[in-house]
Motif scaffolding. Structure first.
Motif, mmCIF file in Angstrom:
data_model
loop_
_atom_site.group_PDB
_atom_site.id
_atom_site.type_symbol
_atom_site.label_atom_id
_atom_site.label_comp_id
_atom_site.label_asym_id
_atom_site.label_seq_id
_atom_site.Cartn_x
_atom_site.Cartn_y
_atom_site.Cartn_z
ATOM 1 N N ALA A 1 0.670 -1.233 0.149
ATOM 2 C CA ALA A 1 -0.174 -0.099 -0.179
ATOM 3 C C ALA A 1 0.837 1.410 0.020
ATOM 4 O O ALA A 1 0.595 2.131 -0.777
ATOM 5 C CB ALA A 1 -0.898 -0.125 1.027
ATOM 6 N N ASP A 2 1.934 1.119 0.919
ATOM 7 C CA ASP A 2 2.722 2.332 0.725
ATOM 8 C C ASP A 2 3.267 2.669 -0.549
ATOM 9 O O ASP A 2 3.560 3.669 -0.876
ATOM 10 C CB ASP A 2 3.825 2.178 1.638
ATOM 11 N N ALA A 3 4.003 1.641 -1.198
ATOM 12 C CA ALA A 3 4.368 1.673 -2.684
ATOM 13 C C ALA A 3 3.302 2.164 -3.596
ATOM 14 O O ALA A 3 3.555 3.088 -4.459
ATOM 15 C CB ALA A 3 5.226 0.337 -3.001
ATOM 16 N N LEU A 4 2.229 1.780 -3.460
ATOM 17 C CA LEU A 4 1.125 2.224 -4.475
ATOM 18 C C LEU A 4 0.815 3.560 -4.285
ATOM 19 O O LEU A 4 0.645 4.673 -5.163
ATOM 20 C CB LEU A 4 -0.318 1.400 -4.429
ATOM 21 N N GLU A 5 0.624 4.043 -2.837
ATOM 22 C CA GLU A 5 0.377 5.376 -2.494
ATOM 23 C C GLU A 5 1.510 6.437 -2.913
ATOM 24 O O GLU A 5 1.108 7.696 -3.269
ATOM 25 C CB GLU A 5 0.251 5.575 -1.014
ATOM 26 N N LYS A 6 2.810 5.718 -3.028
ATOM 27 C CA LYS A 6 3.952 6.624 -3.433
ATOM 28 C C LYS A 6 4.121 6.589 -5.032
ATOM 29 O O LYS A 6 5.024 7.230 -5.219
ATOM 30 C CB LYS A 6 5.159 6.533 -2.590
ATOM 31 N N ASP A 7 3.368 5.783 -5.858
ATOM 32 C CA ASP A 7 3.584 5.652 -7.197
ATOM 33 C C ASP A 7 4.957 5.255 -7.466
ATOM 34 O O ASP A 7 5.682 5.617 -8.026
ATOM 35 C CB ASP A 7 3.343 6.979 -7.877
ATOM 36 N N ARG A 8 5.264 3.925 -6.659
ATOM 37 C CA ARG A 8 6.618 3.548 -6.665
ATOM 38 C C ARG A 8 6.667 2.131 -6.971
ATOM 39 O O ARG A 8 5.552 1.255 -6.735
ATOM 40 C CB ARG A 8 7.393 3.685 -5.361
ATOM 41 N N PRO A 9 7.790 1.600 -7.510
ATOM 42 C CA PRO A 9 7.556 0.132 -7.801
ATOM 43 C C PRO A 9 7.612 -0.705 -6.496
ATOM 44 O O PRO A 9 8.194 0.045 -5.418
ATOM 45 C CB PRO A 9 8.884 -0.078 -8.577
ATOM 46 N N PHE A 10 7.565 -1.886 -6.375
ATOM 47 C CA PHE A 10 7.491 -2.417 -5.117
ATOM 48 C C PHE A 10 8.281 -4.010 -5.229
ATOM 49 O O PHE A 10 8.364 -4.495 -6.705
ATOM 50 C CB PHE A 10 5.983 -3.169 -5.103
ATOM 51 N N ARG A 11 9.097 -4.488 -4.449
ATOM 52 C CA ARG A 11 9.949 -5.712 -4.468
ATOM 53 C C ARG A 11 9.661 -6.637 -3.562
ATOM 54 O O ARG A 11 9.415 -6.129 -2.238
ATOM 55 C CB ARG A 11 11.337 -5.237 -4.095
ATOM 56 N N ILE A 12 9.278 -7.775 -3.951
ATOM 57 C CA ILE A 12 9.117 -8.777 -2.840
ATOM 58 C C ILE A 12 9.825 -10.113 -3.269
ATOM 59 O O ILE A 12 9.923 -10.434 -4.415
ATOM 60 C CB ILE A 12 7.561 -8.964 -2.805
ATOM 61 N N GLN A 13 9.903 -10.903 -2.330
ATOM 62 C CA GLN A 13 10.728 -12.138 -2.613
ATOM 63 C C GLN A 13 9.471 -13.230 -2.315
ATOM 64 O O GLN A 13 9.047 -13.398 -1.447
ATOM 65 C CB GLN A 13 11.887 -12.771 -1.792
ATOM 66 N N PRO B 1 6.580 -3.171 -11.296
ATOM 67 C CA PRO B 1 6.620 -1.713 -11.332
ATOM 68 C C PRO B 1 5.750 -1.181 -11.124
ATOM 69 O O PRO B 1 4.272 -1.614 -10.907
ATOM 70 C CB PRO B 1 6.535 -2.036 -12.879
ATOM 71 N N ARG B 2 5.554 0.311 -10.914
ATOM 72 C CA ARG B 2 4.548 1.035 -10.635
ATOM 73 C C ARG B 2 3.309 0.953 -11.773
ATOM 74 O O ARG B 2 2.412 1.493 -11.180
ATOM 75 C CB ARG B 2 5.021 2.483 -10.249
ATOM 76 N N ARG B 3 3.610 0.670 -12.711
ATOM 77 C CA ARG B 3 2.640 0.800 -13.743
ATOM 78 C C ARG B 3 1.644 -0.538 -13.885
ATOM 79 O O ARG B 3 0.524 -0.891 -14.340
ATOM 80 C CB ARG B 3 3.033 0.676 -15.172
ATOM 81 N N ALA B 4 1.969 -1.312 -12.894
ATOM 82 C CA ALA B 4 1.188 -2.726 -12.591
ATOM 83 C C ALA B 4 -0.331 -2.327 -12.279
ATOM 84 O O ALA B 4 -0.552 -1.415 -11.889
ATOM 85 C CB ALA B 4 1.726 -3.407 -11.553
ATOM 86 N N GLU B 5 -1.217 -2.971 -12.980
ATOM 87 C CA GLU B 5 -2.705 -2.916 -12.605
ATOM 88 C C GLU B 5 -3.151 -3.677 -11.396
ATOM 89 O O GLU B 5 -2.741 -4.896 -11.336
ATOM 90 C CB GLU B 5 -3.392 -3.292 -14.121
ATOM 91 N N LEU B 6 -3.987 -2.985 -10.596
ATOM 92 C CA LEU B 6 -4.507 -3.752 -9.665
ATOM 93 C C LEU B 6 -6.133 -4.062 -9.524
ATOM 94 O O LEU B 6 -6.715 -3.288 -9.974
ATOM 95 C CB LEU B 6 -4.148 -2.927 -8.151
ATOM 96 N N SER B 7 -6.118 -5.295 -9.549
ATOM 97 C CA SER B 7 -7.763 -5.937 -9.763
ATOM 98 C C SER B 7 -8.173 -6.559 -8.448
ATOM 99 O O SER B 7 -7.034 -7.179 -7.558
ATOM 100 C CB SER B 7 -7.645 -6.835 -11.031
#
Length: 88
Positions: A25-37, A46-52
């Motif tokens: 949520a923090d990454a989405l709110e800041k319009d930033r990409p997100f990394r997860i393992q 990437p920040r351009r990812a679509e959320l459904s």
């Protein structure tokens, strides 16, 4: 060369799920990409990812699924990414 197909799912405690969702949520709110393992593989969303959000009902069960989708053919965002990564 394409990435291998995979389908990984894990169940987490409420506290662990909240921490992962909060970082996302923090990454989405800041319009930033997100990394997860996830299962040993580092994934860069990437920040351009679509959320459904998907809802399914049947056979005495219901499911809500939050899904991030993006094309692998497009160039990844070059912006900074949150430094800490979660293991899923």
């Amino acid at each position: 060369m394409g990435k291998d197909e995979r389908d990984v799912e894990r169940i987490y405690s409420t506290a662990a799920a909240v921490a992962k969702l909060r970082r996302l949520a923090d990454a989405l709110e800041k319009d930033r990409p997100f990394r997860i393992q996830i299962a040993g593989e580092r994934i860069r969303v990437p920040r351009r990812a679509e959320l459904s959000v998907e809802h399914e009902r049947g056979d005495g069960e219901e499911e809500i699924e939050f899904q991030l989708t993006w094309s692998l053919n497009e160039d990844d965002d070059k912006d900074d990414v949150e430094d800490d990564e979660d293991e899923v």
